[in-house]
Design a protein around this motif. Structure first.
Motif, PDB file in Angstrom:
ATOM      1  N   ALA A   1      -1.371  12.706  -0.688  1.00  0.00           N
ATOM      2  CA  ALA A   1      -1.534  13.562   0.485  1.00  0.00           C
ATOM      3  C   ALA A   1      -2.326  12.851   1.572  1.00  0.00           C
ATOM      4  CB  ALA A   1      -2.235  14.853   0.076  1.00  0.00           C
ATOM      5  N   ASN A   2      -1.935  13.101   2.826  1.00  0.00           N
ATOM      6  CA  ASN A   2      -2.649  12.602   4.003  1.00  0.00           C
ATOM      7  C   ASN A   2      -2.788  11.078   4.016  1.00  0.00           C
ATOM      8  OD1 ASN A   2      -3.098  15.283   4.972  1.00  0.00           O
ATOM      9  ND2 ASN A   2      -4.784  15.473   3.504  1.00  0.00           N
ATOM     10  N   ASN A   3      -1.770  10.387   3.525  1.00  0.00           N
ATOM     11  CA  ASN A   3      -1.696   8.924   3.555  1.00  0.00           C
ATOM     12  C   ASN A   3      -2.793   8.261   2.725  1.00  0.00           C
ATOM     13  OD1 ASN A   3      -0.261   6.616   4.466  1.00  0.00           O
ATOM     14  ND2 ASN A   3      -1.847   6.190   5.994  1.00  0.00           N
ATOM     15  N   LYS A   4      -3.366   8.994   1.793  1.00  0.00           N
ATOM     16  CA  LYS A   4      -4.370   8.430   0.893  1.00  0.00           C
ATOM     17  C   LYS A   4      -3.687   7.875  -0.350  1.00  0.00           C
ATOM     18  CE  LYS A   4      -8.062  11.534   2.414  1.00  0.00           C
ATOM     19  NZ  LYS A   4      -9.033  12.582   2.010  1.00  0.00           N
TER      20      LYS A   4
ATOM     21  N   TYR B   1       0.475   2.013   6.634  1.00  0.00           N
ATOM     22  CA  TYR B   1       1.401   2.554   5.632  1.00  0.00           C
ATOM     23  C   TYR B   1       1.837   1.411   4.718  1.00  0.00           C
ATOM     24  CZ  TYR B   1       1.515   6.241   9.143  1.00  0.00           C
ATOM     25  OH  TYR B   1       1.164   7.207  10.040  1.00  0.00           O
ATOM     26  N   GLU B   2       0.932   1.034   3.825  1.00  0.00           N
ATOM     27  CA  GLU B   2       1.185  -0.114   2.960  1.00  0.00           C
ATOM     28  C   GLU B   2       2.342   0.109   1.995  1.00  0.00           C
ATOM     29  OE1 GLU B   2      -3.327   0.076   3.695  1.00  0.00           O
ATOM     30  OE2 GLU B   2      -1.680   1.461   3.269  1.00  0.00           O
ATOM     31  N   ASP B   3       2.759   1.359   1.828  1.00  0.00           N
ATOM     32  CA  ASP B   3       3.857   1.653   0.896  1.00  0.00           C
ATOM     33  C   ASP B   3       5.229   1.536   1.544  1.00  0.00           C
ATOM     34  OD1 ASP B   3       3.278   3.843   2.538  1.00  0.00           O
ATOM     35  OD2 ASP B   3       4.026   5.299   1.077  1.00  0.00           O
ATOM     36  N   ILE B   4       5.277   1.123   2.825  1.00  0.00           N
ATOM     37  CA  ILE B   4       6.554   1.043   3.544  1.00  0.00           C
ATOM     38  C   ILE B   4       6.668  -0.293   4.262  1.00  0.00           C
ATOM     39  CG2 ILE B   4       7.888   1.972   5.482  1.00  0.00           C
ATOM     40  CD1 ILE B   4       6.884   4.738   4.714  1.00  0.00           C
ATOM     41  N   TYR B   5       7.788  -0.972   4.044  1.00  0.00           N
ATOM     42  CA  TYR B   5       8.105  -2.209   4.752  1.00  0.00           C
ATOM     43  C   TYR B   5       9.245  -1.944   5.733  1.00  0.00           C
ATOM     44  CZ  TYR B   5       5.487  -5.028   1.309  1.00  0.00           C
ATOM     45  OH  TYR B   5       4.508  -5.579   0.520  1.00  0.00           O
ATOM     46  N   PRO B   6       9.041  -2.111   7.028  1.00  0.00           N
ATOM     47  CA  PRO B   6      10.149  -1.980   7.982  1.00  0.00           C
ATOM     48  C   PRO B   6      11.001  -3.250   7.987  1.00  0.00           C
ATOM     49  CG  PRO B   6       8.129  -2.498   9.150  1.00  0.00           C
ATOM     50  CD  PRO B   6       7.746  -2.346   7.694  1.00  0.00           C
ATOM     51  N   PHE B   7      12.257  -3.101   8.363  1.00  0.00           N
ATOM     52  CA  PHE B   7      13.134  -4.264   8.492  1.00  0.00           C
ATOM     53  C   PHE B   7      12.807  -5.017   9.777  1.00  0.00           C
ATOM     54  CE2 PHE B   7      15.835  -1.513   5.801  1.00  0.00           C
ATOM     55  CZ  PHE B   7      16.066  -2.395   4.752  1.00  0.00           C
ATOM     56  N   ASP B   8      13.085  -6.316   9.758  1.00  0.00           N
ATOM     57  CA  ASP B   8      12.917  -7.148  10.945  1.00  0.00           C
ATOM     58  C   ASP B   8      14.284  -7.303  11.609  1.00  0.00           C
ATOM     59  OD1 ASP B   8      12.313  -8.968  12.884  1.00  0.00           O
ATOM     60  OD2 ASP B   8      12.020 -10.668  11.508  1.00  0.00           O
TER      61      ASP B   8
END
Length: 445
Positions: free
Chosen positions: A232-235, A322-329
């Motif tokens: 919750a809450n990005n924790k 948001y270390e749990d998400i990798y955006p595409f380049d």
């Protein structure tokens, strides 16, 4: 005309509606003009025509119905109407009491020429020849009424001018105009003691339909990453917390896999089929991003940005991380392979029966990517409906790229009870898109 950016983008209609077209048609001199609206479905080589009416000051209007989903092509053709010009001048000569013997011969020859053009329409050809004979006998009333209708049908158009562009209209399903969305987390539909499944969602379909909803919207249904899992809450997630469905991908698979806690692909296919039988479309959330555990991060590290220490850059919205998400380049040198793979995600789920997609954060992907991807998806599945989340200024994600409208006022269900949540969508103005580089047609692997 409905003409957007010089014809680069199609106008939009819903199946069963009418397309109204206006154009300025003019010529030198004082001759009478005629104009026709030419149209066809993109899948058909045969053109149909609808006559256009003069509104005044060179402006003409016509319309045509769109009865099939897909793309229609239309244009306008204009020409000098020699018979109508002759007919109006004849009336003036008769009113002035002039000798019109020569003019009647001119008209008779026009009628005979039209009869020759009426190839395959024997009755019309015979009637035109009869009118020519009557005109030569001095019966000037032969130039009125039926003669005009037939002459417009078989007009001389050897020197007609056609608008230089063939414009398009994108015709979409009726739900593209309006639908009522119900959103829920499948994992929240089970008893308090266990994780919800697709089968639990299926049991709720009658209740959802009874409230008047015709779209069931699901957040991402894929495996959820474990590395840097958030609660919750990005924790940081506590033990047992399932993580964010938008952190897509684990050792179990990526965007083309289902979270095993929700069930199997067969269970999802059954949910889609059951919903369709109850006149409900299942809408799937497509988030083009990965968790650190997604197979793409191992198989295609070139699709991601890398930090100076060699690690992949995670998503940030400073000061939030948001270390749990990798955006595409999307600026990678391997962008073509990336584009094709992301398109294949849409095609894969369309093959599973999904036709409605809500795309998460589309404004963070290049406009040309969306223009190409949406066109390719609709080339295979013209009944696909795509809506976008609202997270940025409306001008940042143009409807011209192919989006219908954003989903507004979404309230997600994180509780274990079922509640009605209205989701509205509407068309909004949008900004100009960028230039799309030519791309080969992608095949779904």
């Amino acid at each position: 005309m409905p003409e957007i950016d010089g014809g680069r983008f199609p106008a939009k209609r819903v199946v069963g509606e009418t397309v109204t077209v206006e154009a300025d048609v003019f010529a030198d001199g004082h001759d009478t003009l005629a104009a026709a609206l030419r149209f066809r479905h993109a899948a058909s080589p045969d053109w149909s025509e609808a006559s256009m009416q003069l509104l005044g000051n060179d402006r003409w209007r016509g319309e045509f119905p769109v009865t099939e989903i897909g793309r229609y092509v239309f244009t306008v053709e204009g020409w000098v109407d020699h018979f109508e010009t002759w007919s109006r001048q004849l009336a003036k000569r008769l009113q002035a009491g002039q000798d019109v013997k020569v003019e009647l011969e001119v008209g008779a020859r026009m009628l005979e020429a039209a009869a020759a053009r009426a190839d395959g329409a024997a009755a019309d050809a015979a009637r035109l020849n009869a009118l020519a004979k009557s005109l030569r006998s001095g019966k000037t009333e032969s130039a009125d009424g039926q003669a005009g209708d037939l002459m417009r049908r078989y007009a001389e158009r050897d020197f007609a001018t056609t608008y230089a562009r063939e414009l398009e209209v994108l015709v979409e399903p009726e739900k593209a105009r309006f639908s009522t969305w119900f959103e829920l987390f499948p994992r929240s539909t089970g008893p308090a003691s266990r994780h919800g499944t697709f089968k639990d969602v299926e049991r709720l379909l009658p209740q959802i339909g009874s409230m008047g909803f015709d779209v069931l919207y699901l957040p991402p249904i894929h495996p959820i990453g474990r590395t840097h899992r958030k609660g919750a809450n990005n924790k940081a997630a506590r033990p047992g917390e399932p993580g964010s469905p938008w952190a897509i991908g684990s050792e179990e698979g990526g965007h083309k896999a289902v979270n095993k806690d929700l069930g199997t692909l067969a269970d999802f296919q059954r949910l889609v089929k059951s919903a369709t039988q109850q006149k409900i479309d299942v809408a799937l959330d497509i988030a083009l991003q990965c968790s650190p555990d997604h197979p793409y991060t191992r198989e295609h590290p070139e699709w991601f940005k890398h930090r100076p220490d060699g690690s992949i850059q995670y998503a940030e919205n400073p000061p939030k991380k948001y270390e749990d998400i990798y955006p595409f380049d999307f600026e990678t040198e391997h962008w073509q392979e990336l584009w094709r793979e992301l398109l294949s995600i849409f095609l894969y789920w369309a093959e599973q029966g999904v036709r409605v997609f809500r795309v998460d954060n589309p404004h963070t992907k290049p406009f040309p990517f969306w223009e190409w991807t949406l066109a390719e998806l609709r080339r295979v599945h013209p009944d696909a409906i795509l809506l976008r989340g609202v997270h940025a200024a409306e001008g940042h994600v143009p409807a011209r790229e192919g989006w219908l409208q954003p989903v507004l006022h979404v309230l997600r269900l994180a509780q274990h009870r079922l509640r009605a949540v209205p989701v509205l969508h509407r068309a909004l103005p949008a900004a100009r898109a960028r230039v799309l580089p030519s791309q080969p047609v992608a095949e779904h692997a």
